[in-house]
Scaffold this active site. Structure first.
Site, PDB file in Angstrom:
ATOM      1  N   GLU A   1      -1.764   0.651  -5.142  1.00 42.62           N
ATOM      2  CA  GLU A   1      -1.553   1.943  -5.786  1.00 42.62           C
ATOM      3  C   GLU A   1      -0.481   1.845  -6.874  1.00 42.62           C
ATOM      4  O   GLU A   1      -0.506   2.595  -7.853  1.00 42.62           O
ATOM      5  CB  GLU A   1      -1.127   2.999  -4.745  1.00 42.62           C
ATOM      6  CG  GLU A   1      -2.234   3.507  -3.843  1.00 42.62           C
ATOM      7  CD  GLU A   1      -2.635   2.539  -2.725  1.00 42.62           C
ATOM      8  OE1 GLU A   1      -1.921   1.540  -2.527  1.00 42.62           O
ATOM      9  OE2 GLU A   1      -3.665   2.794  -2.079  1.00 42.62           O
TER      10      GLU A   1
ATOM     11  N   ASN B   1       0.842  -1.193   0.000  1.00 42.05           N
ATOM     12  CA  ASN B   1       0.000   0.000   0.000  1.00 42.05           C
ATOM     13  C   ASN B   1       0.880   1.246   0.000  1.00 42.05           C
ATOM     14  O   ASN B   1       1.954   1.261   0.593  1.00 42.05           O
ATOM     15  CB  ASN B   1      -0.908   0.037   1.235  1.00 42.05           C
ATOM     16  CG  ASN B   1      -1.995   1.091   1.088  1.00 42.05           C
ATOM     17  OD1 ASN B   1      -2.909   0.926   0.280  1.00 42.05           O
ATOM     18  ND2 ASN B   1      -1.871   2.200   1.805  1.00 42.05           N
TER      19      ASN B   1
ATOM     20  N   TRP C   1      -2.152   8.262  10.356  1.00 38.82           N
ATOM     21  CA  TRP C   1      -3.062   7.657   9.374  1.00 38.82           C
ATOM     22  C   TRP C   1      -4.417   7.522  10.009  1.00 38.82           C
ATOM     23  O   TRP C   1      -4.551   7.167  11.172  1.00 38.82           O
ATOM     24  CB  TRP C   1      -2.549   6.315   8.870  1.00 38.82           C
ATOM     25  CG  TRP C   1      -1.975   5.433   9.916  1.00 38.82           C
ATOM     26  CD1 TRP C   1      -2.549   5.086  11.113  1.00 38.82           C
ATOM     27  CD2 TRP C   1      -0.699   4.804   9.878  1.00 38.82           C
ATOM     28  NE1 TRP C   1      -1.716   4.267  11.809  1.00 38.82           N
ATOM     29  CE2 TRP C   1      -0.576   4.069  11.076  1.00 38.82           C
ATOM     30  CE3 TRP C   1       0.333   4.756   8.928  1.00 38.82           C
ATOM     31  CZ2 TRP C   1       0.559   3.320  11.356  1.00 38.82           C
ATOM     32  CZ3 TRP C   1       1.448   4.007   9.216  1.00 38.82           C
ATOM     33  CH2 TRP C   1       1.548   3.303  10.414  1.00 38.82           C
TER      34      TRP C   1
ATOM     35  N   TYR D   1       0.111  10.130   3.995  1.00 36.15           N
ATOM     36  CA  TYR D   1      -0.233  10.445   5.377  1.00 36.15           C
ATOM     37  C   TYR D   1       0.834  11.401   5.916  1.00 36.15           C
ATOM     38  O   TYR D   1       2.016  11.194   5.665  1.00 36.15           O
ATOM     39  CB  TYR D   1      -0.232   9.191   6.261  1.00 36.15           C
ATOM     40  CG  TYR D   1      -0.908   7.969   5.668  1.00 36.15           C
ATOM     41  CD1 TYR D   1      -2.226   8.021   5.219  1.00 36.15           C
ATOM     42  CD2 TYR D   1      -0.219   6.760   5.570  1.00 36.15           C
ATOM     43  CE1 TYR D   1      -2.841   6.886   4.683  1.00 36.15           C
ATOM     44  CE2 TYR D   1      -0.824   5.626   5.045  1.00 36.15           C
ATOM     45  CZ  TYR D   1      -2.132   5.701   4.599  1.00 36.15           C
ATOM     46  OH  TYR D   1      -2.731   4.579   4.068  1.00 36.15           O
ATOM     47  N   ARG D   2       0.400  12.386   6.689  1.00 38.35           N
ATOM     48  CA  ARG D   2       1.402  13.290   7.249  1.00 38.35           C
ATOM     49  C   ARG D   2       2.160  12.594   8.368  1.00 38.35           C
ATOM     50  O   ARG D   2       1.617  11.709   9.051  1.00 38.35           O
ATOM     51  CB  ARG D   2       0.748  14.564   7.755  1.00 38.35           C
ATOM     52  CG  ARG D   2      -0.119  14.361   8.974  1.00 38.35           C
ATOM     53  CD  ARG D   2      -0.575  15.695   9.539  1.00 38.35           C
ATOM     54  NE  ARG D   2      -1.284  15.523  10.779  1.00 38.35           N
ATOM     55  CZ  ARG D   2      -2.606  15.675  10.916  1.00 38.35           C
ATOM     56  NH1 ARG D   2      -3.352  15.983   9.869  1.00 38.35           N
ATOM     57  NH2 ARG D   2      -3.157  15.530  12.096  1.00 38.35           N
TER      58      ARG D   2
ATOM     59  N   ASP E   1      -5.279  21.641   9.350  1.00 40.56           N
ATOM     60  CA  ASP E   1      -5.639  20.595   8.375  1.00 40.56           C
ATOM     61  C   ASP E   1      -6.362  21.147   7.146  1.00 40.56           C
ATOM     62  O   ASP E   1      -6.678  22.330   7.076  1.00 40.56           O
ATOM     63  CB  ASP E   1      -6.470  19.519   9.072  1.00 40.56           C
ATOM     64  CG  ASP E   1      -6.037  18.121   8.679  1.00 40.56           C
ATOM     65  OD1 ASP E   1      -5.848  17.888   7.460  1.00 40.56           O
ATOM     66  OD2 ASP E   1      -5.885  17.270   9.560  1.00 40.56           O
TER      67      ASP E   1
HETATM   68  C1  LIG Z   1      -2.102  16.573   0.934  1.00 43.25           C
HETATM   69  C2  LIG Z   1      -2.809  15.389   1.528  1.00 43.25           C
HETATM   70  C3  LIG Z   1      -2.572  15.029   2.850  1.00 43.25           C
HETATM   71  C4  LIG Z   1      -3.200  13.933   3.420  1.00 43.25           C
HETATM   72  N1  LIG Z   1      -2.918  13.611   4.717  1.00 43.25           N
HETATM   73  C5  LIG Z   1      -3.465  12.496   5.252  1.00 43.25           C
HETATM   74  C6  LIG Z   1      -3.108  12.096   6.568  1.00 43.25           C
HETATM   75  O1  LIG Z   1      -2.330  12.749   7.250  1.00 43.25           O
HETATM   76  N2  LIG Z   1      -3.656  10.955   7.056  1.00 43.25           N
HETATM   77  C7  LIG Z   1      -4.535  10.193   6.318  1.00 43.25           C
HETATM   78  O2  LIG Z   1      -4.978   9.156   6.813  1.00 43.25           O
HETATM   79  N3  LIG Z   1      -4.912  10.566   5.071  1.00 43.25           N
HETATM   80  C8  LIG Z   1      -4.385  11.696   4.524  1.00 43.25           C
HETATM   81  N4  LIG Z   1      -4.728  12.075   3.255  1.00 43.25           N
HETATM   82  C9  LIG Z   1      -5.736  11.281   2.525  1.00 43.25           C
HETATM   83  C10 LIG Z   1      -5.185   9.976   2.004  1.00 43.25           C
HETATM   84  O3  LIG Z   1      -3.964  10.164   1.345  1.00 43.25           O
HETATM   85  C11 LIG Z   1      -6.166   9.337   1.030  1.00 43.25           C
HETATM   86  O4  LIG Z   1      -7.404   9.144   1.700  1.00 43.25           O
HETATM   87  C12 LIG Z   1      -5.688   8.000   0.476  1.00 43.25           C
HETATM   88  O5  LIG Z   1      -6.678   7.451  -0.358  1.00 43.25           O
HETATM   89  C13 LIG Z   1      -5.349   7.021   1.548  1.00 43.25           C
HETATM   90  O6  LIG Z   1      -4.829   5.860   0.944  1.00 43.25           O
HETATM   91  P1  LIG Z   1      -5.216   4.427   1.473  1.00 43.25           P
HETATM   92  O7  LIG Z   1      -6.658   4.202   1.107  1.00 43.25           O
HETATM   93  O8  LIG Z   1      -4.296   3.507   0.754  1.00 43.25           O
HETATM   94  O9  LIG Z   1      -5.027   4.440   2.932  1.00 43.25           O
HETATM   95  C14 LIG Z   1      -4.110  13.173   2.662  1.00 43.25           C
HETATM   96  C15 LIG Z   1      -4.360  13.532   1.343  1.00 43.25           C
HETATM   97  C16 LIG Z   1      -3.725  14.625   0.768  1.00 43.25           C
HETATM   98  C17 LIG Z   1      -4.007  14.990  -0.652  1.00 43.25           C
HETATM   99 MN   LIG Z   2      -4.724   1.825  -0.464  1.00 37.15          MN
END
Ligand SMILES: Cc1cc2nc3c(=O)[nH]c(=O)nc-3n(C[C@H](O)[C@H](O)[C@H](O)COP(=O)(O)O)c2cc1C
Ligand SMILES: [Mn+2]
Length: 522
Positions: A273, A209, A227, A213-214, A322
């Site tokens: 991804e 995956n 996350w 995530y920050r 945020d």
């Molecule tokens: C700039 C930006 C920052 C993000 N920061 C976070 C974060 O800190 N934590 C989080 O869980 N998702 C964050 N997201 C959203 C996830 O990247 C997004 O929901 C993604 O689909 C998660 O991937 P996953 O489904 O594989 O977990 C962020 C998205 C963007 C565009």
């Molecule tokens: Mn995913």
């Protein structure tokens, strides 16, 4: 064509008039945010050819490269995805509709019939015609390898984005009782990695995956992982935790220009991804073995932070300004220990800021809106189009248009959305008839206000919400509302004659077109 490295992408932006270089020394603490925020609200150099009719659509200014950042030798790139044109350059598309069309072509030939079949097919649909990642023996991301004491996050130009970031004494804390009054010994720094792809593996299936995530720096080799519990990184972590094992994790910065977008794409759990990235890139992503952990990372990354997440250790993460426009309250999140930092020679550090929209993430979200429309329609074929309006910061609101054919169809669509992946967190859904332009907020609100009898036409449900929602009484759960703003049928409890919307007839329009010059009205 998408590019293979961040530096090639910046060269492309430069030659296209989409990049400003700043040579003056700048502070990564707050100052870069203020500059980037101002620039991102300027008109973008190139126009766009997207359905978006919002005032945000033509904004974005230029991408910025800060060449001298106080406290680090590494330049900072920001706002690189902050306009429609730049997102399309990164993804190698003319416009997002064209890209969505390519995805639709991919799914059409073997569209299965039943709902469950469709959901099960998603991984195959993405694999079809795609380019799997390939493992290579070496990569530019390991030209310099820093291990042990050498691996030091304070050498990277991590931003502090907003004034209260990481400040536990600010009161922006989920459980104030858990925090000492000055936060001593618990506070992280205000410094965050914000534009990295977080790579993890499911210990049961081996599925990879990438999530954006920050990551909050606590000290030179210690971070907190933010996350959301609904996201795949968190799910992977729960599995490693259940086994009582440390989870290997790498944060990759830069690489193929399609990667940052793919890390944000809401793919169903188990759909990698990297497959979407290979498809968009037109070539499999090259992966190289990490130096200190058992994980593969994109070989063309600028910088990679390697380490592991401890199954038993938690840190206070936040507060953080945020993308909702509010601070996310500090809370307990897993601890990430850095075991190595690798980078190419003369790396560039990519980052982003989030805040009140529109910001750079608006355009990443819009890419998802367009790219996922064909996939959403395989599950909910009633949907003609949809829009995540800028005011809804993605999860708060969606406008949907449908080709209405039978009573209560709008409610069927609402419930389908509340059951569809990350769309399920949507707090407000407004359903309109297909002649309404969902990309025109005025048009949608006009029909909402006019066509709804609030009591009859609203549907309130309870369920999971985005954890960033601060209005619900419970963290990550609460109520959601749908408004049926379509024209009502008698069988939907609207017994009176439903009036027609006004429009001039075609003959008169043509007549006036023909005669226009005679009127001397310009
Ligand atoms: C700039 C930006 C920052 C993000 N920061 C976070 C974060 O800190 N934590 C989080 O869980 N998702 C964050 N997201 C959203 C996830 O990247 C997004 O929901 C993604 O689909 C998660 O991937 P996953 O489904 O594989 O977990 C962020 C998205 C963007 C565009
Ligand atoms: Mn995913």
């Amino acid at each position: 064509m998408p590019t293979n490295t961040l530096s090639e992408f910046l060269d492309l932006l430069q030659s296209d008039g989409e990049l400003s270089r700043v040579t003056a020394a700048v502070d990564p603490v707050l100052e870069i945010t203020e500059i980037a925020d101002r620039i991102s609200k300027r008109p973008a150099p190139h126009g766009h050819n997207e359905p978006d009719r919002s005032s945000a659509a033509s904004l974005g200014g230029k991408a910025l490269l800060f060449e001298h950042v106080q406290g680090s030798d590494i330049p900072v790139a920001i706002n690189t995805f902050g306009s429609y044109h730049r997102v399309n350059l990164a993804l190698g598309s003319k416009n997002l509709a064209e890209l969505a069309g390519r995805i639709e072509d991919l799914i059409k030939p073997q569209m299965p019939t039943t709902f469950m079949e469709k959901v099960k097919k998603l991984p195959d649909l993405l694999k079809l015609g795609s380019f799997p990642p390939k493992t290579v023996r070496s990569g530019i991301c390991q030209q310099v390898v820093l291990e042990g004491e050498q691996a030091d996050l304070t050498r990277l130009p991590l931003l502090q984005c907003w004034p209260l970031d990481g400040d536990l004494s600010s009161g922006q804390v989920a459980d104030p009782a858990a925090v000492k009054s000055d936060g001593a010994g618990q506070s992280g720094t205000g410094r965050y990695i914000t534009f990295g792809g977080v790579h993890t593996v499911d210990p049961e299936t081996g599925a990879r995956n990438i999530g954006m995530y920050r990551v909050q720096m606590h000290s030179a080799r210690l971070c907190a992982m933010h996350w959301h519990m609904h996201h795949d990184g968190a799910r992977h972590f729960r599995r490693w935790q259940a086994r009582g094992e440390k989870m290997p994790l790498a944060i990759a910065l830069g690489g193929e220009s399609v990667l940052p977008y793919c890390a944000t794409a809401p793919l169903p759990p188990g759909v990698e991804e990297l497959l979407l990235a290979g498809f968009l890139n037109g070539n499999g992503i090259e992966m190289v073995k990490c130096r200190s952990i058992d994980l593969l990372v994109p070989a063309n990354s600028e910088i990679v932070v390697e380490g592991y997440v401890d199954p038993n250790e938690k840190l206070m993460e936040g507060p953080f300004g945020d993308h909702t426009g509010f601070y996310s309250l500090a809370d307990w999140y897993p601890a990430f220990h850095v075991t190595a930092i690798t980078h190419r020679r003369n790396p560039i550090y990519p980052t982003t800021i989030v805040g009140k929209p529109p910001m750079e993430d608006y355009f990443l979200g819009k890419a998802t809106e367009r790219i996922f429309l064909p996939l959403l329609r395989t599950i909910v074929p009633d949907i003609v189009d949809y829009c995540l309006p800028v005011s809804g910061v993605f999860h708060n609101c969606v406008f949907v248009s449908i080709g209405k054919e039978y009573p209560q169809q709008a409610r069927r669509v609402m419930h389908a959305i509340w059951g569809a992946g990350q769309m399920s967190f949507t707090k407000f859904i407004i359903v309109v008839d297909e002649h309404v332009n969902v990309h025109d907020e005025q048009d949608v609100l006009f029909h909402l206000f006019a066509n709804c009898d609030p009591k009859r036409d609203s549907e309130i449900v309870t369920g999971p919400l985005d954890i960033l929602d601060h209005a619900s009484a419970t963290y990550g759960a609460g109520s959601k509302i749908g408004f049926d703003a379509t024209a009502k049928l008698p069988s939907e409890g609207a017994p009176r004659v439903w009036p027609r919307e006004m429009a001039m007839n075609e003959a008169t329009r043509q007549l006036v077109d023909r005669r226009w010059s005679e009127f001397g009205l310009g």
